[in-house]
Scaffold this motif. Sequence first.
Motif, PDB file in Angstrom:
ATOM      1  N   ILE A 321      16.869  44.395  60.726  1.00 62.66           N
ATOM      2  CA  ILE A 321      16.423  43.408  61.716  1.00 62.66           C
ATOM      3  C   ILE A 321      15.506  42.357  61.106  1.00 62.66           C
ATOM      4  CG2 ILE A 321      16.695  44.937  63.697  1.00 62.66           C
ATOM      5  CD1 ILE A 321      13.645  45.396  63.617  1.00 62.66           C
ATOM      6  N   GLY A 322      15.188  42.469  59.818  1.00 63.45           N
ATOM      7  CA  GLY A 322      14.387  41.430  59.201  1.00 63.45           C
ATOM      8  C   GLY A 322      14.022  41.743  57.767  1.00 63.45           C
ATOM      9  N   ALA A 323      13.731  40.702  56.999  1.00 68.52           N
ATOM     10  CA  ALA A 323      13.326  40.859  55.606  1.00 68.52           C
ATOM     11  C   ALA A 323      12.471  39.677  55.190  1.00 68.52           C
ATOM     12  CB  ALA A 323      14.552  40.983  54.706  1.00 68.52           C
ATOM     13  N   ALA A 324      11.627  39.889  54.201  1.00 72.30           N
ATOM     14  CA  ALA A 324      10.761  38.833  53.687  1.00 72.30           C
ATOM     15  C   ALA A 324      10.415  39.140  52.236  1.00 72.30           C
ATOM     16  CB  ALA A 324       9.486  38.718  54.520  1.00 72.30           C
ATOM     17  N   ILE A 325       9.966  38.141  51.514  1.00 67.97           N
ATOM     18  CA  ILE A 325       9.596  38.281  50.112  1.00 67.97           C
ATOM     19  C   ILE A 325       8.077  38.327  49.971  1.00 67.97           C
ATOM     20  CG2 ILE A 325       9.714  37.232  47.824  1.00 67.97           C
ATOM     21  CD1 ILE A 325      12.352  38.357  48.824  1.00 67.97           C
TER      22      ILE A 325
END
Length: 591
Positions: A321-325
């Motif tokens: 449902i989501g990802a980030a660096i």
Amino acid sequence: MPSTGPRSLKQPSVVRCRHPRSRRHRPSKYQSKRSVLQPIHIVRGTLNSSTEIIPIADEKSTNTSQYNSIRQEIPRSAQLSPFQPKTSSILHARKIADRKIHVDPLYFNSDLHSHVSSCNGSYAEKRDLLATVPASISSSTSTATVSSTTTTTATICNSSCVNQTWLSSSDLLAKWTFNGTFLDETATYSAMPVNSPSFISSGYVYQSLSLSAASSQFIYSPYIPLLNSSFTIEVWLYPTGYPNSIDHSILGLCTYPGSDYCLHITIRESNITHIHSLYMSFFGDTCETSVSVPLNTWTHAAFVFDINILEMSIYLDGYLIGAAISAIPLQGTTNPVTIGYIPGIVTTYGSNYYQGYMDQLTIVSRVKSECEILDDASLVTYYTFDNSPVYDDSGPNSLTSTYLATSFALAGHSGKAISFNDSTAYLQISGLTALGTNNKAFSISLWIRPYALSGTLVFVSSSPSGTGWCISMLGFAVNGSIVAQILSSSAESVFGPAVPVSSTWHHIVQIWSSTNGLQLYIDNVLVASRPSVITYSASSASNYVRLANRPNNACLYGGIGLQNAYSGEIDDFKIYSRELSKDDVCALYRS
């Protein structure tokens, strides 16, 4: 009674943003070449073979002759759709404090039970995010007999997560089952309780941890090596309230609140949408999702950090449902890990005690794949029958079983099988919470080699004695045909053909969802379906599943009749708490 909730969550489209980060905040080995703020929309396509076997069946025509002539070859020209950028903007982004970009999704997808979510991060990478990590696409053959003539047609199974292999205990750091104990299964990170937390008997798998925010309850363990490392953290959550203004903590490893020195995993209330959603942060680099975590429902959550690409990922019920660096991995000192409360974020975010239940909290020092996380969330039980002289569950929940008058068959469909050749014989599995949840999708898969075309294959009840809520879900009709059924306002059934009594194994799959109703597959062919059966009236309890027998003729039997014992062999028995796709069924069939 805790339940898993009537949801059938699909994989969302994921919108990513890229954003420049000041070089002075990033060590040179983590430098990125990307520096343009750019919305990215991913468009999916479907990969089809040049020929595809199309089964045709519905609730109006499900006879044996149709089954024998159901396969037909239809040319297909559709190819995998290339990724195309959406012409109109689907999000707007604005920079806010704490080195984040806030992403507001502007579109609603009712299939997700909530709107598509995005993550806040310093920047996000463009990445191919399909429904699952594609499995290897390979072919097999299937044979159908029509008027004594045998025809063989190539079958292509598209991508599926079933039948992929991994060692779930690989790189295991800690696992708390909370079955009446705070002990860690590795005997390394056993937890200490604070303010007398307790256990409840109706957990997702047997017992679970119960935490009261009003009583300031939490537990903590010795330091677990998450600093400068990849990890996957998974847990079943059943929040019973959201008493805090911002955070309800799941797990933390916090040195101090700032500069990537404080891991805090919580359910956070958004100050924009005011929904409570999964949240992961190193305090500086953050991933905040926008899919609601419901109250009084068992929900599977997974939090992943990949040190190789510095990516945070969050999964709900097995779906990304989501990802980030993150600019850098988690930093800090070897402080204790806290569960249900994080003292290090109190000065910034206030009281954050968790209110509700937790179960099956697992930490591994590697990045689990999307398929493995989907299995952890939806594969309820898996009995291979290969580990004689014991019957054990090879699935993620290690459900226990009892048995009577059974034996092992050395030549199963795959490895060994279980054999039933006595009127009293059965194997009964306990602890199936998801199957006891109203309107919760499920799929049952097994291989059979019958000695006779009669008896019950799968019997489900709310008590070990077979009383209370109970129904025969799979078995044989009096004419020998295969029957699949569920309990709605009454027993709702679909009828397939009779399979021959021979040395040949046959694959049976029963599927139910509120979207597509009741379906029955035999040997990779959809032989019967009733899309109108959209209600499943479950037991609202942790269920028992009995193979090859029904102990109580007072229970609903529907089209299966009053026969008791099945005589024959069963292999590779699986139950999923989701609706399997036709490609999943295909992959199971060619296994």
